[in-house]
Write a protein that holds these residues in place. Structure first.
Motif, short mmCIF file in Angstrom:
data_model
loop_
_atom_site.label_atom_id
_atom_site.label_comp_id
_atom_site.label_asym_id
_atom_site.label_seq_id
_atom_site.Cartn_x
_atom_site.Cartn_y
_atom_site.Cartn_z
N MET A 1 0.92 -1.14 -0.05
CA MET A 1 0.05 0.10 0.06
C MET A 1 0.84 1.32 -0.15
O MET A 1 1.76 1.50 1.04
N TYR A 2 0.64 2.09 -1.07
CA TYR A 2 1.34 3.31 -0.90
C TYR A 2 0.56 4.62 -0.86
O TYR A 2 -0.65 4.60 -1.20
N SER A 3 1.12 5.56 -0.10
CA SER A 3 0.38 6.75 0.51
C SER A 3 0.62 7.71 -0.60
O SER A 3 1.88 7.87 -1.25
N ASP A 4 0.13 8.95 -0.32
CA ASP A 4 0.53 10.16 -0.93
C ASP A 4 1.59 10.68 -0.44
O ASP A 4 2.51 11.18 -1.33
N GLU A 5 2.19 10.33 0.81
CA GLU A 5 3.45 10.91 1.23
C GLU A 5 4.51 10.04 0.44
O GLU A 5 5.51 10.41 0.16
N ASP A 6 4.20 8.80 0.33
CA ASP A 6 5.20 8.14 -0.58
C ASP A 6 5.38 8.41 -2.11
O ASP A 6 6.54 8.37 -2.32
N LEU A 7 4.28 8.71 -2.68
CA LEU A 7 4.27 9.01 -4.10
C LEU A 7 5.01 10.47 -4.05
O LEU A 7 6.02 10.83 -4.86
N ASN A 8 4.84 11.34 -2.91
CA ASN A 8 5.35 12.55 -3.00
C ASN A 8 7.06 12.42 -2.71
O ASN A 8 7.87 13.29 -3.52
N SER A 9 7.49 11.55 -2.00
CA SER A 9 8.61 11.13 -1.54
C SER A 9 9.63 10.60 -2.96
O SER A 9 10.54 11.08 -3.45
N VAL A 11 8.59 11.25 -6.08
CA VAL A 11 8.72 12.38 -6.93
C VAL A 11 9.95 13.14 -6.43
O VAL A 11 10.69 13.69 -7.21
N ALA A 12 10.14 13.59 -5.18
CA ALA A 12 11.30 14.38 -4.85
C ALA A 12 12.78 13.90 -5.06
O ALA A 12 13.56 14.49 -5.26
N ALA A 13 12.65 12.56 -5.04
CA ALA A 13 13.77 11.87 -5.15
C ALA A 13 14.20 11.49 -6.59
O ALA A 13 15.02 10.92 -6.72
N GLY A 14 13.28 11.90 -7.60
CA GLY A 14 13.46 11.37 -8.75
C GLY A 14 13.06 10.29 -9.41
O GLY A 14 13.25 9.83 -10.54
N ALA A 18 6.52 13.99 -11.56
CA ALA A 18 5.43 14.66 -11.10
C ALA A 18 4.09 14.23 -12.13
O ALA A 18 3.08 13.97 -11.49
N GLU A 19 4.42 14.15 -13.29
CA GLU A 19 3.33 13.75 -14.10
C GLU A 19 2.73 12.54 -14.01
O GLU A 19 1.80 11.96 -14.29
N ALA A 20 3.74 11.67 -13.87
CA ALA A 20 3.32 10.11 -13.49
C ALA A 20 2.58 9.78 -12.40
O ALA A 20 1.67 9.23 -12.37
N ALA A 21 2.98 10.99 -11.39
CA ALA A 21 2.21 10.78 -10.14
C ALA A 21 0.85 11.14 -10.32
O ALA A 21 -0.09 10.71 -9.70
#
Length: 396
Positions: A1-9, A11-14, A18-21
């Motif tokens: 299970m992945y949260s929004d925080e995981d997705l943002n992390s 994105v931040a890590a490359g 951002a478009e894929a998220a």
């Protein structure tokens, strides 16, 4: 299970664009036929391992609390009640009883203080591993509550040692306020280190408790009545609700940790708002509330529903549910459906909640449209807005 925080992390890590998220969020919203913001996502479990670790944490902390309760026997032993009676069984004198009560109070105070210290002292290093390193959801919540609760308990034990009236005097109320302030400070330290979303709600509850204790001290513990206390709790709940809305307004798309913080704040504010209102209506005493009060409960619940739809938060509806069940059961009984009153109540409430859930978004769109444009601009959008690159600001 992945949260929004995981997705943002990611994105931040490359690791993820951002478009894929944004596309992933849009895809999940399309599959569920519900905008992402309306999901009220919060993470309680990552996996079954969270439950396994949580059981271990609870067992360990309960054991430490029990050890803390036993240690006062070495510091301030409690006298044996039986030694107060002589061989003839004559009741002890008033002085002996006073001495026994004083010793018992000191023993209890030390037990609360040491248990709180033991639990809080263990919760912090455990959080260093299970929260900061392993990022486990349920264990992090339990450890935060244990740390803040342990600090508050330790402070309350100190208050009991300082005053012998259980906090029923003005000085005792002020010291209880100090204990709540200490708990709020503990929550702030925990937030700075671990940033668990529920921490802000715990700190807010502690601040609310401090404010209530200070007002009680100002009025006088023996002079404040139940109605005044209910109004104070209601005012505190509205304050927490306003604070929750501030967090919500900073993340209308609900894609960052701020949304999780707002969720827990709404969950904290809801019972502080619902219980005083329904208690003032007279439906919490267990007596016959009267038809007027029962209809008032239904009216308040409808108002709560409108607020829930406007803010896209369901906590108020859940917190008030028990009172509505009671009111409807009373109304059906009053109108002759004695044998089926509970079944009819469950049927009406269950159908209403399921219908509201199924048509949440269309109904919400109507409600929000009726609001002033300025208010609409700060509420969560009624349609899926997606993730805007750069919009996921600091997770604080």
């Amino acid at each position: 299970m992945y949260s929004d925080e995981d997705l943002n992390s990611a994105v931040a890590a490359g690791a993820l664009s951002a478009e894929a998220a944004a596309n992933f969020r849009a895809h999940m919203s399309a599959m569920r036929a519900l905008p992402h913001a309306s999901e009220e996502d919060f993470r309680l479990l990552n996996s079954f391992n969270d439950i396994f670790v949580s059981i271990g944490i609870v067992i360990l902390l309960v054991a430490l609390g029990a050890i803390g309760q036993a240690l006062p026997g070495l510091i301030a032993p409690q006298p044996d009640w039986n030694v107060l009676f002589d061989a003839s069984g004559v009741a002890p004198s008033g002085k002996a009883l006073d001495e026994y009560s004083a010793a018992s109070r000191v023993n209890d105070a030390w037990g609360i203080l040491l248990s709180g210290v033991a639990v809080a002292a263990a919760a912090w290093p455990l959080a260093e591993f299970f929260t900061r390193k392993r990022r486990m959801a349920l264990p992090s919540i339990l450890l935060l509550l244990a740390f803040v609760g342990g600090m508050f308990a330790a402070a309350v034990g100190g208050v009991m040692l300082a005053v012998d009236d259980g906090g029923e005097s003005k000085l005792g109320a002020v010291l209880i306020a100090g204990a709540a302030l200490l708990a709020a400070g503990a929550a702030w330290l925990h937030w700075r280190r671990f940033m668990v979303p529920i921490t802000v709600a715990a700190g807010s509850a502690a601040i609310a408790g401090m404010a209530l204790a200070l007002v009680t001290a100002a009025i006088g513990p023996n002079d404040i009545d139940n109605t005044v206390m209910l109004l104070l709790v209601l005012a505190a709940g509205l304050g927490v609700f306003a604070f929750a809305m501030r967090w919500d307004m900073s993340d209308r798309a609900r894609t960052t940790r701020r949304s999780d913080v707002a969720f827990w704040l709404h969950l904290t504010a809801a019972p502080m708002i619902a219980h005083p209102i329904f208690a003032l209506l007279g439906v919490t005493g267990g007596d016959n509330p009267g038809i007027g009060a029962a209809l008032g409960v239904l009216g308040v619940y409808i108002a709560f529903g409108l607020v829930a739809l406007a803010t896209d938060r369901r906590a108020l509806l859940v917190s008030a549910l028990a009172y509505v069940l009671f009111a409807l059961t009373f109304l059906f009984r009053e109108f002759g459906a004695v044998e089926l009153n509970f079944a009819l109540t469950a049927l009406v409430i269950g159908s209403a909640l399921l219908s509201l859930s199924a048509f949440w978004q269309p109904i919400r769109r109507v409600v929000v449209t009726l609001l002033p444009p300025g208010l609409q601009a700060i509420l969560p959008a009624t349609e899926e807005t997606g993730f805007v690159p750069g919009s996921a600001a600091s997770p604080a």
